[in-house]
Scaffold this active site. Structure first.
Site, PDB file in Angstrom:
ATOM      1  N   ILE B  46       0.736  -1.643  -0.162  1.00 38.02           N
ATOM      2  CA  ILE B  46       0.309   0.306  -0.052  1.00 38.02           C
ATOM      3  C   ILE B  46       0.913   1.093   0.149  1.00 38.02           C
ATOM      4  O   ILE B  46       1.297   2.120  -1.041  1.00 38.02           O
ATOM      5  CB  ILE B  46      -0.847   0.253   0.390  1.00 38.02           C
ATOM      6  CG1 ILE B  46      -1.194  -1.416   1.177  1.00 38.02           C
ATOM      7  CG2 ILE B  46      -1.283   0.904   1.502  1.00 38.02           C
ATOM      8  CD1 ILE B  46      -2.444  -1.223   1.901  1.00 38.02           C
ATOM      9  N   LYS B  90      13.694  -0.418   1.820  1.00 38.04           N
ATOM     10  CA  LYS B  90      12.328   0.223   0.975  1.00 38.04           C
ATOM     11  C   LYS B  90      11.990   1.579   0.795  1.00 38.04           C
ATOM     12  O   LYS B  90      11.635   2.433  -0.328  1.00 38.04           O
ATOM     13  CB  LYS B  90      10.832  -0.970   1.614  1.00 38.04           C
ATOM     14  CG  LYS B  90      11.038  -2.350   0.996  1.00 38.04           C
ATOM     15  CD  LYS B  90       9.609  -2.488   1.827  1.00 38.04           C
ATOM     16  CE  LYS B  90       9.201  -3.776   1.302  1.00 38.04           C
ATOM     17  NZ  LYS B  90       8.140  -5.370   1.267  1.00 38.04           N
ATOM     18  N   ASP B 135       1.519  -3.810   8.089  1.00 44.76           N
ATOM     19  CA  ASP B 135       1.064  -5.569   7.439  1.00 44.76           C
ATOM     20  C   ASP B 135       1.038  -6.437   9.275  1.00 44.76           C
ATOM     21  O   ASP B 135       1.680  -7.702   9.062  1.00 44.76           O
ATOM     22  CB  ASP B 135       2.283  -5.501   6.616  1.00 44.76           C
ATOM     23  CG  ASP B 135       3.529  -6.219   6.717  1.00 44.76           C
ATOM     24  OD1 ASP B 135       3.875  -5.531   7.665  1.00 44.76           O
ATOM     25  OD2 ASP B 135       4.622  -6.788   6.225  1.00 44.76           O
ATOM     26  N   ALA B 138       0.932  -5.529  15.662  1.00 51.17           N
ATOM     27  CA  ALA B 138       2.032  -4.889  16.373  1.00 51.17           C
ATOM     28  C   ALA B 138       1.820  -3.614  16.932  1.00 51.17           C
ATOM     29  O   ALA B 138       1.661  -2.754  16.959  1.00 51.17           O
ATOM     30  CB  ALA B 138       3.012  -6.264  16.911  1.00 51.17           C
ATOM     31  N   CYS B 191      -0.352 -29.424  23.089  1.00 48.76           N
ATOM     32  CA  CYS B 191      -0.796 -31.720  23.348  1.00 48.76           C
ATOM     33  C   CYS B 191      -1.120 -31.600  22.001  1.00 48.76           C
ATOM     34  O   CYS B 191      -0.424 -32.688  22.059  1.00 48.76           O
ATOM     35  CB  CYS B 191      -1.316 -31.734  23.921  1.00 48.76           C
ATOM     36  SG  CYS B 191      -2.532 -30.808  24.702  1.00 48.76           S
ATOM     37  N   CYS B 492     -12.236   0.529  25.898  1.00 49.22           N
ATOM     38  CA  CYS B 492     -11.417   0.215  24.964  1.00 49.22           C
ATOM     39  C   CYS B 492     -10.052   0.588  26.103  1.00 49.22           C
ATOM     40  O   CYS B 492     -10.058   1.340  26.398  1.00 49.22           O
ATOM     41  CB  CYS B 492     -10.898   1.046  23.800  1.00 49.22           C
ATOM     42  SG  CYS B 492      -9.755   1.080  23.215  1.00 49.22           S
ATOM     43  N   CYS B 495      -8.081   3.304  24.207  1.00 49.68           N
ATOM     44  CA  CYS B 495      -8.454   4.803  23.702  1.00 49.68           C
ATOM     45  C   CYS B 495      -9.657   5.615  24.643  1.00 49.68           C
ATOM     46  O   CYS B 495      -9.799   6.538  24.747  1.00 49.68           O
ATOM     47  CB  CYS B 495      -8.834   5.153  22.472  1.00 49.68           C
ATOM     48  SG  CYS B 495     -10.395   4.406  22.556  1.00 49.68           S
TER      49      CYS B 495
END
Lengths: 393, 665
Positions: B46, B90, B135, B138, B191, B492, B495
Site C-alpha cells: 500500500i 524499502k 502489515d 503489533a 499437546c 477500550c 483510547c
C-alpha cells in the site's frame, strides 16, 4: 547520517530473475522435463503473491495475453502499471495528445520536462518499461481513428480511456464482431465510470454461495440460471457445470456472458430505463443517496449534445449546461443525489487510482477468464467513495 | 546506526500553481495539503501506491518509515522497486523514487522499526496526519496508541487479496484500532502439536518448532518431543525413554499392537527411566537439540529419533489412542529402499507449478536429509538460524518434516507451495487492490485535512465476485462498502479514559516474564512497560530500562498476591493503567488469563511476539445502520484478516482468502 543518494536508475537492466525478455511466454512448449524450467521457477517466485490469489493457470494465461490501450490519462497510467506488474505479455499504448501540465497530477509516469514536448504514450512508455522488462511495451502516436479492425484483431483485449462517444461506439462494434472484449473508461471530475462489452465470453467461476456443499441437489441441476438482473425478465446468462475432478465442494462452473454492446450502455434512454428499474436502496442517515444512473444519464446527455464530456477546462460553462440538462431529465419528485458540481472539477489522482485499480483487476479477470467479472458498468463517485457495479440493458 | 536522511531540505517551499496546473480540490484545501506534514508508516504494497498518490495530490512534506528490505516477491506490486533494488531498504528506494517523480517534494526516510524511543509522542506530535500502510497488528496497535497520545489523526488501512479497508482514527471521536477486539489468529494447544496432530497445520507448526529447536533459538513453549504430561494421556503409560530401546523398537514396531504389548511388559522398568532422563528433558525442551548434537546432526539418526522413537513413545501413551487413529512409525532404511515412484524429480508437466507437486514419502525423506545437512552447514557458520519462509533449505526442511509427521499420523501431506503459505502465513497480494486502497486513503486523508471528520468513512473494498451470489438478484453491488466511522468503545484499553482493570490469572504459575510479554505487551499493547506495586512500598516489579533478576519467578514470589494492584505504565506511549490481579486456578488449559471485564482469554501457548493471538469470544457489536451493503459479517471477516499477520496462522482457516484459493487451485 546524511547519505548521498543517486537518482533512481532509469535504465532497463536485464533482470536476474528472467534471462530472456519475452521468454516466459513460450516456456510451455519443448521444455526438457529433466531440466528445471528456470523462467518458470522465477516467474513463480516473482508472481507468488498473486498466484496465490488467482492460481497458476490464470497467471499463465495472463502471461500470454496481449492488450491494446488507447488514452494515457490518469486511468490509463494506473491500468498500465497494474497490468505490467501483473506480468502481462504485451501492451500497445496509443495516444495523440502531447503531455500537458494538467497530466502531471494524474499520469505519474509523466514529468515536467515532457510537458509540451512529448506524446503522452511515448513519454509514458519510456518510463513504464522498466516496471517489468518481460512485458513487450510499445507506444504508438495515433488517433482514435487509427484503431481499426486490422489493428484490433491481433489483441486479446482493448481498453479505451477518455475517447469520444462516437469513437467508443465504433470501436466497440468492431470488437464485438471480432469477439474481442473491450473496456471503456471516462472521468468527469470526481465522477468516473467504466463500461465493458464481454458478450459471448465464458468464465470459470467459483460456485455461488447458495449452491455450496450441503446443497448438492442444486449443484447438480445442470442449468441453474442466475437470478435475473432485469425486472421480471428471465436472464440470458446461464450456468452449467463443468466436469471437475476436485469433488463436489470445488465444482467450477462456467458462466457465459450475454450483454448488450457499448452503444446501449452509453445510450441515454437505456441508462434512464435501467435507473428507473433500479431505485437507489434506502441508505442510513448521514450518507448520500448518490445515484449512478441519474448521474450517468446527465453526463451522457451532456456529451450527446456537446460532442464532448464535461471538463475542468470549461468548468463554468459546463456546470451551467449540466444544471440545465439536469432540470430537463430529472423526473418530477425525484430525490436522487446528483452532483453536477463534482463533474467539472479537475481530475483527482485518487479517482484515477480507484477506477484504474478496479479496471485493471477486471481486465485481468477477463484475460484469465477466471472468476466472476464486473459487467457491464462500474460507476464511481469518488468524493463519496461510492463505487458500484451496475447493469444497463 | 541511524538510517536517516533528509532530501532537499533546502528546497524552497512554494505552492506551485502554475497556470493550467489543475488541482482537484479547492485552493484552500490545496494549500492545506501543500503545507501538511505527514508520516507514512510502511512503504510496502500500500505504501508505494500511497506515496505516489500523496505526491500527485500535492503533499510535499512526507516522512516515511519502513524496516524492511526489498524482496523479489514484492516486485509484482510495489512498483517503485526494481529487481536491482532487491536487498535494499524499502524506505530509501521509495524516497529516491519519490524524489525523482516530484523533485519539489521533501522526503525524510527512516529504515528502522517505528516502535522505538526516538519516535516518541513528541515526534508524532509534529505531524498533521499519520498514515498507516502496515502489515502487522503489533505496529498498528503501537502507532494507534502513539497517535492517541499525541492527538494526531490516523488513517488506518489494510489489504488482503482482493479485499481492502481504510478508516480514520481520531481520539475521542472515532473508534480506535484496539476498540474492536482482535479476532485472534488460531493457536494450537501444545499437546495437539506435540502428541495428537490431526490436521496438516499441526504438523507444520510442529515442523517450525522443530526447526527452532534444532537450528535456532530454542523456545521452551515450542517443545516438539512427546508431552508425557498430556492430561489426555494415561499418567502411568508411555514413560519409556526415547533412546534406550532403539533396536528393540525397530524390530517390533511393525504393528502397534505389538508395541503396546511390549510396553505393558516393560512398564515398570520404563517408569524409572522417565524420572531420569526423558521426563526432565522433555520438560525443558532440550532433548531434541541434545540428541541432535549428540549424533552430530546425522540425518538418519535424527530421522529415527523424530519419526520412529518419538512416535513409538507416543504410541505407548495408550490412552491417547483410545478414540484416535494410532500413528505409525516410519523406518528410514525401508523407505530409502523403496523404488522411485513414477513421478521422478522434475518430471512434472510443463504447465504445472513446480512447488505444487506432492512429494512421495521417499522424496520427503531425501529432502529432509539434504535440508538437515545444508542447515547444519549454515549453522556452523552463523550459529543461530532464524526460520525464514524464503530460505530454500528452511522451507524444504519444514515441508519435509511436516509431511513425514503427517504420514505418521495419517494426515494428508501438503505441497511445498501450500506448506509455505501456511508456515509463512502468506497473505496473497496484488497491485490493483493496493492501488484502490491507497486511493481510498487519500479520500479520508483529505477529508481530515479539510476538517470534515463527519465525512470521513469506514471503507471496505469488496469484490464483485464475492458479493454477487449473496446480493443477486439485485442489480447494484457496492464494490466499496461505505459506512460511517463508529464511536469509541467505552472500555477500550487504548483510547478510553479508563485506567483501571482487573485480571484473573494463576499467580503461582505465571512468571514475571509471561506477565510482561504476554499480558502487558501482548494484550495491553505496551512497548516498554514499567510495573510497580500500587502500595506504600512502591516496589518496582518490572523496569523497562533495567533488567531485574525476577523474570523467571512466579508472581507470588514478587509479593503479588490475590487482589494486588499493579501500576503499569509505558513512558514511550505515555500510557498508564492500574491492573488488579486476582488469583485463579480454575482457568481452562492453555489459558493464561481472563480479563474479568470482557471475559477475554489469552492462550498461554501463544508466541510472545504475537499480541493478537488470543481467542476472544466474538463480541457481538451491533453493526451501524448505515453499513450500506458491507455486512457486519464481512466487516468481521475483514477485521479477522486485518489483524492476522503475525507469526503462526493457518491462512486457510482465517475465514478469508480460502474461499478463493480452494476454488482456484
Amino acid at each position: 547520517m546524511e547519505a548521498k543518494l543517486e537518482p533512481v536508475a532509469k535504465k532497463v537492466k536485464q533482470e536476474d530473475w528472467c534471462e530472456d525478455g519475452a521468454g516466459h511466454a513460450q516456456s510451455g512448449e519443448n521444455v526438457d522435463p529433466g531440466q528445471p524450467a528456470t523462467d518458470r521457477f522465477r516467474a513463480t517466485n516473482l508472481y507468488d503473491r498473486q498466484i496465490r490469489l488467482w492460481g497458476w493457470d490464470a497467471q499463465q494465461r495472463l502471461m500470454k495475453s496481449k492488450l491494446l490501450m488507447y488514452g494515457l490519462d490518469g486511468v490509463g497510467a494506473e491500468v498500465l502499471k497494474n497490468l505490467m506488474l501483473g506480468g502481462i505479455r504485451q501492451i500497445t499504448i496509443m495516444d495523440w495528445q502531447i503531455a500537458a501540465e494538467s497530466d502531471l497530477t494524474t499520469n505519474f509516469f509523466l514529468r515536467r520536462q515532457d510537458v509540451g514536448q512529448l506524446n503522452r504514450a511515448t513519454a509514458t512508455a519510456e518510463r513504464a518499461k522498466s516496471l517489468n522488462i518481460t512485458c513487450a511495451l510499445t507506444a504508438m502516436e495515433a488517433q482514435t481513428s487509427d484503431v481499426t479492425v486490422d489493428l484490433v484483431k491481433d489483441y486479446d483485449l482493448v481498453v479505451l480511456n477518455g475517447v469520444s462517444h462516437q469513437e467508443a461506439v465504433r470501436i466497440g462494434n468492431a470488437c464485438r464482431i471480432l469477439g474481442i472484449p473491450i473496456f471503456l473508461s471516462q472521468i468527469c471530475g470526481f465522477h468516473a465510470f467504466f463500461a465493458n462489452d464481454l458478450n459471448g465470453l465464458k468464465f470459470e467461476i467459483p460456485p455461488l454461495k447458495s449452491f455450496q456443499p450441503g446443497n448438492t441437489a442444486k449443484t447438480q441441476s445442470s442449468r441453474a440460471s442466475l437470478p435475473s438482473t432485469s425486472s421480471g425478465k428471465r436472464d440470458n446468462k446461464e450456468l452449467k457445470l463443468m466436469g471437475s475432478s476436485q469433488g463436489e465442494s470445488c465444482e467450477i462452473q462456467e458462466l457465459t456472458i450475454s450483454s448488450p454492446d457499448l452503444s446501449v450502455v452509453l445510450d441515454v434512454k437505456a441508462v434512464r430505463r435501467s435507473g428507473l428499474a433500479s431505485p437507489v436502496p434506502r441508505r442510513g442517515y448521514g450518507l448520500k443517496k448518490m445515484d449512478p444512473y441519474l448521474n450517468l444519464e446527465l453526463i451522457l446527455t451532456f456529451a450527446g449534445r456537446k460532442g464532448r464530456y464535461p471538463t475542468y477546462g470549461h468548468s463554468e460553462d459546463d456546470f451551467k449546461d449540466l444544471k440545465h440538462v439536469l432540470a430537463e431529465i430529472r423526473p418530477e419528485g425525484d430525490s436522487r443525489v446528483v452532483e453536477p458540481e463534482e463533474m467539472v472539477t479537475a481530475e483527482a489522482n485518487f479517482t484515477c487510482a480507484i477506477l484504474g485499480g478496479t479496471l485493471a483487476q477486471e481486465v485481468i479477470t477477463v484475460l484469465t477468464r477466471r472468476n466472476y467479472p464486473i459487467y457491464n458498468l462500474y460507476y464511481l463517485a469518488a468524493n463519496d467513495a461510492c463505487g458500484s457495479r451496475e447493469y444497463v440493458e | 546506526m541511524i538510517h536517516f536522511c533528509v532530501l532537499s531540505r533546502l528546497k524552497q517551499r512554494v505552492l506551485v500553481l502554475s497556470p493550467g496546473m489543475k488541482m482537484a480540490f479547492d485552493p484552500q484545501t490545496q494549500t492545506k495539503i501543500d503545507q501538511a506534514k505527514v508520516f507514512m508508516v510502511g512503504a510496502g504494497g500500500i505504501g508505494c501506491e500511497l506515496l505516489k498518490n500523496l505526491l500527485l495530490t500535492g503533499f510535499r512534506d512526507i516522512h516515511l518509515i519502513d524496516l524492511d528490505t526489498i524482496e523479489v516477491s514484492n516486485l509484482n506490486r510495489q512498483f517503485l522497486f526494481r529487481s536491482e533494488h532487491v536487498g535494499k531498504p524499502k524506505a530509501q528506494i521509495a524516497a529516491l523514487a519519490a524524489e525523482e517523480m516530484c523533485p519539489e517534494a521533501r522526503i525524510t526516510w527512516y529504515h528502522e522499526s517505528v516502535i522505538q524511543p526516538k519516535f516518541n509522542v513528541k515526534f508524532f506530535g509534529q505531524f498533521n496526519l499519520v498514515l498507516n500502510a502496515l502489515d502487522n497488528s503489533a505496529a498498528r496497535s503501537h502507532v494507534n496508541r502513539m497517535c492517541l497520545a499525541a492527538n494526531v489523526p490516523l488513517v488506518e488501512s489494510g489489504s488482503s487479496g482482493y479485499l481492502g479497508n481504510c478508516k480514520v482514527i481520531i481520539k475521542g471521536t472515532t473508534e480506535c484500532f484496539d476498540c474492536q477486539p482482535p479476532i485472534g489468529q488460531k493457536t494450537y494447544p501444545g499437546c495437539t502439536i506435540r502428541n495428537t496432530p490431526s490436521e496438516p497445520i499441526h504438523c507444520i507448526v510442529w515442523a517450525k518448532h522443530l526447526f527452532n529447536q534444532l537450528f535456532g533459538e530454542a523456545d521452551p513453549d515450542q517443545d516438539v518431543s512427546p508431552d508425557s504430561e498430556d492430561p489426555a494421556a494415561d499418567p502411568e503409560a508411555g514413560l519409556l525413554s526415547n533412546g534406550t530401546h532403539q533396536e528393540h523398537w525397530s524390530t517390533v514396531a511393525e504393528t502397534n499392537e505389538t508395541v503396546i504389548a511390549h510396553l505393558a511388559v516393560q512398564q515398570n522398568g520404563a517408569h524409572q527411566l522417565q524420572n531420569g532422563s526423558n521426563g526432565n528433558e522433555a520438560k525443558k525442551g532440550t532433548s531434541t537439540r541434545a540428541k541432535a548434537v549428540a549424533c552430530g546432526y546425522n540425518s538418519i539418526d535424527l530421522f529415527q529419533k523424530l519419526f520412529h522413537q518419538d512416535i513409538s513413545y507416543l504410541l505407548s501413551m495408550s490412552k491417547l489412542w483410545e478414540k484416535r487413529r494410532r500413528p505409525e512409525v516410519l523406518d528410514v532404511h525401508s523407505i530409502l529402499k523403496q523404488k522411485d515412484e513414477e513421478k521422478v524429480w522434475g518430471s512434472s508437466s510443463t504447465e504445472e507449478h513446480e512447488d505444487k507437486r506432492l512429494w512421495s514419502l521417499k522424496q520427503n525423506v531425501i529432502v529432509f536429509m539434504r535440508a538437515v545437512k545444508a542447515l547444519k552447514e549454515t549453522m556452523d557458520k552463523i550459529e543461530t538460524l532464524v526460520w525464514d519462509k524464503d530460505d530454500e533449505n528452511a522451507m524444504d526442511f519444514v515441508t519435509a518434516c511436516a509431511n513425514l509427521r503427517a504420514t505418521c499420523f495419517g494426515i494428508t501431506t501438503q505441497s511445498r507451495y501450500d506448506t509455505k503459505q501456511m508456515a509463512g502465513n502468506i497473505i496473497p497480494a496484488v497491485a490493483s487492490t493496493n492501488a484502490i486502497v491507497a486511493g481510498l486513503i487519500i479520500f479520508n486523508a483529505v477529508k481530515v485535512l479539510q476538517n470534515r471528520v463527519d465525512e470521513c468513512r469506514n471503507l471496505i473494498l469488496k469484490t464483485f465476485r464475492d458479493a454477487v451470489p449473496a446480493t443477486s438478484p439485485k442489480r447494484r453491488v457496492r464494490i466499496t462498502g461505505v459506512s460511517k466511522l463508529l464511536e469509541p468503545v467505552k472500555d477500550c484499553v487504548s483510547c478510553s479514559e479508563r485506567v483501571e482493570t482487573s485480571l484473573r490469572l494463576n499467580l503461582e504459575t505465571t512468571t514475571i516474564k509471561d506477565f510482561q510479554d504476554k499480558i502487558l505487551k501482548g494484550y495491553f499493547k505496551m512497548a516498554q512497560p514499567d510495573v510497580s506495586l500500587d502500595d506504600s512500598s512502591g516496589t518496582v516489579i518490572i523496569d523497562s530500562e533495567f533488567e531485574l533478576n525476577n523474570k523467571d519467578k512466579p508472581l507470588t514470589a514478587c509479593k503479588i498476591l490475590d487482589g494486588t494492584r499493579l501500576k503499569c505504565s509505558d513512558f514511550l506511549q505515555e500510557y498508564d493503567i492500574t491492573i488488579t490481579v486476582n488469583h485463579a486456578d480454575d482457568l481452562p488449559e492453555d489459558t493464561l488469563f481472563e480479563s474479568s471485564k470482557d471475559a477475554n482469554v489469552v492462550l498461554a501457548a501463544m508466541p510472545s511476539q504475537a499480541p493478537d493471538a488470543r481467542t476472544t469470544p466474538a463480541q457481538k457489536r451491533k453493526s451501524a445502520d448505515d453499513l450500506a451493503e458491507a455486512s457486519a459479517e464481512e466487516l468481521k471477516r475483514f477485521k479477522r484478516q486485518e489483524k492476522e499477520h503475525l507469526g503462526f496462522g493457518h491462512v486457510n482457516e482465517n475465514g478469508f482468502p480460502d474461499q478463493f484459493l480452494e476454488i482456484l487451485e
